[in-house]
Write a protein that holds these residues in place. Structure first.
Motif, PDB file in Angstrom:
ATOM      1  N   ARG A 110       0.806  -1.224   0.000  1.00 39.89           N
ATOM      2  CA  ARG A 110       0.000   0.000   0.000  1.00 39.89           C
ATOM      3  C   ARG A 110       0.838   1.272   0.000  1.00 39.89           C
ATOM      4  NH1 ARG A 110      -5.348  -0.912   3.834  1.00 39.89           N
ATOM      5  NH2 ARG A 110      -6.120  -2.807   2.785  1.00 39.89           N
ATOM      6  N   GLY A 111       2.169   1.115   0.018  1.00 37.91           N
ATOM      7  CA  GLY A 111       3.034   2.292  -0.048  1.00 37.91           C
ATOM      8  C   GLY A 111       2.967   3.173   1.180  1.00 37.91           C
ATOM      9  N   GLU A 112       2.654   2.584   2.339  1.00 39.84           N
ATOM     10  CA  GLU A 112       2.580   3.348   3.587  1.00 39.84           C
ATOM     11  C   GLU A 112       3.929   3.289   4.304  1.00 39.84           C
ATOM     12  OE1 GLU A 112       0.032   5.060   4.439  1.00 39.84           O
ATOM     13  OE2 GLU A 112      -1.688   4.227   3.353  1.00 39.84           O
ATOM     14  N   GLY A 113       3.956   3.783   5.525  1.00 38.53           N
ATOM     15  CA  GLY A 113       5.163   3.699   6.341  1.00 38.53           C
ATOM     16  C   GLY A 113       5.829   5.027   6.604  1.00 38.53           C
ATOM     17  N   GLY A 114       5.336   6.106   5.978  1.00 35.21           N
ATOM     18  CA  GLY A 114       5.963   7.410   6.186  1.00 35.21           C
ATOM     19  C   GLY A 114       5.704   7.991   7.556  1.00 35.21           C
ATOM     20  N   ALA A 115       4.569   7.616   8.159  1.00 32.97           N
ATOM     21  CA  ALA A 115       4.200   8.121   9.492  1.00 32.97           C
ATOM     22  C   ALA A 115       3.694   6.953  10.324  1.00 32.97           C
ATOM     23  CB  ALA A 115       3.133   9.210   9.376  1.00 32.97           C
ATOM     24  N   PRO A 116       4.597   6.196  10.960  1.00 36.46           N
ATOM     25  CA  PRO A 116       4.194   5.010  11.724  1.00 36.46           C
ATOM     26  C   PRO A 116       3.164   5.308  12.804  1.00 36.46           C
ATOM     27  CG  PRO A 116       6.581   5.090  11.455  1.00 36.46           C
ATOM     28  CD  PRO A 116       6.054   6.403  10.976  1.00 36.46           C
ATOM     29  N   ASP A 117       3.292   6.461  13.454  1.00 34.97           N
ATOM     30  CA  ASP A 117       2.375   6.814  14.531  1.00 34.97           C
ATOM     31  C   ASP A 117       0.948   6.981  14.017  1.00 34.97           C
ATOM     32  OD1 ASP A 117       4.079   9.023  13.407  1.00 34.97           O
ATOM     33  OD2 ASP A 117       2.428  10.216  14.193  1.00 34.97           O
ATOM     34  N   GLU A 118       0.791   7.536  12.806  1.00 34.92           N
ATOM     35  CA  GLU A 118      -0.532   7.700  12.233  1.00 34.92           C
ATOM     36  C   GLU A 118      -1.053   6.385  11.676  1.00 34.92           C
ATOM     37  OE1 GLU A 118      -0.487  10.813   9.365  1.00 34.92           O
ATOM     38  OE2 GLU A 118       0.304  12.314  10.755  1.00 34.92           O
ATOM     39  N   ASP A 153      -5.065   2.160  10.725  1.00 37.84           N
ATOM     40  CA  ASP A 153      -5.228   0.809  10.193  1.00 37.84           C
ATOM     41  C   ASP A 153      -5.767  -0.086  11.312  1.00 37.84           C
ATOM     42  OD1 ASP A 153      -4.594  -1.148   7.894  1.00 37.84           O
ATOM     43  OD2 ASP A 153      -3.614  -2.084   9.619  1.00 37.84           O
ATOM     44  N   TRP A 154      -7.051  -0.428  11.246  1.00 34.31           N
ATOM     45  CA  TRP A 154      -7.668  -1.124  12.381  1.00 34.31           C
ATOM     46  C   TRP A 154      -7.116  -2.533  12.608  1.00 34.31           C
ATOM     47  CZ3 TRP A 154     -10.283  -5.652  12.005  1.00 34.31           C
ATOM     48  CH2 TRP A 154     -10.788  -6.031  10.752  1.00 34.31           C
ATOM     49  N   PRO A 155      -6.738  -3.312  11.578  1.00 37.01           N
ATOM     50  CA  PRO A 155      -6.143  -4.624  11.892  1.00 37.01           C
ATOM     51  C   PRO A 155      -4.835  -4.504  12.667  1.00 37.01           C
ATOM     52  CG  PRO A 155      -6.896  -4.572   9.623  1.00 37.01           C
ATOM     53  CD  PRO A 155      -6.939  -3.159  10.124  1.00 37.01           C
TER      54      PRO A 155
END
Length: 316
Positions: free
Chosen positions: A280-288, A293-295
């Motif tokens: 999904r190309g995420e990971g830039g803001a781990p805290d957010e 992401d509910w799972p």
């Protein structure tokens, strides 16, 4: 007069909102690692709620607040130093300082006030000054060494960020004068490396050819290199946490190490995070990410409740 007063009030309200945003309250979730000292200490959980009442727990909450104040001050300083670079970033250019919505002078004053509040609070929580020493180290390393030097040194930029998580765990132990297993510190370090590498990878893929223009240190990395580092750290986290769960002195060991039941939740959370990074190309803001992401959030919550349940309902 009324119109001018209303305009001034609205302007002050907007400035206050932008200041709070620049303090990054969403990232305060990182400071929950101060509570790890209770779960993985060499003392039983209920010892922290004795005849004297919940004072130790309240000190832990105070330590959490002190780290939040110090962290926000560091975020303000970091954004002020990187203001020009952030303006070249597709997302960071919308930050309060980079966008021009918040004056740098306000940030400087606010950072000073936050530090001025955090340090006396740290001393009040622990007059022995052990916790104060940890907090001062955190500010010096994260706020000065990293901001002005080490964030431009390859590999060290990730390692120094990782030490922030370790210092949080150490701070939680210091404020209660308890000992924690060294395996917990290793888990904190590896987890922070995991998140830091994922964040660097996200920046590289997001900025593509312009990565070096935003941050010179990104020129020293490549996606294949970070993928290799991620693989090493991922395996290390699982092994380190498994050993932590098996050997935790606070947990029951008979008929088998009870904390081993939490290992599947950790594995799922790590794999879920990898899925979010690579698919999904995420990971830039781990805290957010952990909040939206509910799972992932559910796995972390269930892990925490399971650890708490083991420590409370299965005497050692």
């Amino acid at each position: 007069m009324n119109k001018a007063s209303n305009i001034a009030a609205a302007s002050n309200s907007n400035a206050a909102q932008e200041l709070v945003r620049a303090m990054r309250p969403r990232q305060w979730v990182k400071n929950v690692f101060v509570f790890a000292a209770i779960a993985f200490s060499e003392d039983r959980l209920w010892q922290f709620w004795g005849p004297a009442g919940p004072a130790p727990i309240l000190r832990m909450i105070g330590a959490f607040i002190a780290f939040c104040l110090a962290a926000s001050a560091i975020y303000l300083v970091n954004d002020l130093v990187d203001i020009e670079k952030d303006r070249a970033h597709p997302k960071k250019r919308h930050r309060p300082f980079a966008s021009g919505r918040l004056s740098p002078s306000v940030g400087i004053i606010a950072a000073g006030i936050l530090i001025a509040c955090a340090m006396p609070l740290a001393f009040a929580l622990d007059p022995s000054m052990a916790f104060l020493g940890v907090l001062v180290t955190y500010v010096l390393v994260q706020g000065f060494l990293y901001t002005y030097w080490l964030k431009n040194v390859v590999i060290f930029d990730i390692l120094v960020l990782a030490t922030g998580f370790v210092l949080r765990a150490v701070g939680g132990a210091a404020v209660l004068a308890i000992h924690i297993t060294p395996w917990l510190l290793l888990c904190m370090l590896l987890l922070a490396l995991f998140l830091g590498i994922g964040k660097r990878r996200h920046e590289l893929t997001l900025l593509e050819q312009g990565a070096g223009e935003h941050r010179l240190i990104l020129q020293e990395y490549s996606v294949p290199m970070l993928d290799q580092m991620m693989s090493i750290v991922t395996a290390s986290i699982i092994m380190a946490y498994s050993i932590t769960a098996f050997l935790a002195p606070v947990a029951p060991q008979e008929p088998y190490p009870m904390l081993m039941v939490t290992i599947p939740f950790v594995i799922y959370a790590i794999f879920r995070y990898l899925y979010l990074i690579y698919q999904r190309g995420e990971g830039g803001a781990p805290d957010e990410l952990i909040l939206k992401d509910w799972p992932l959030a559910t796995s972390v919550l269930v892990w925490g409740l399971t650890v708490l349940g083991v420590l409370l309902f299965f005497p050692n």
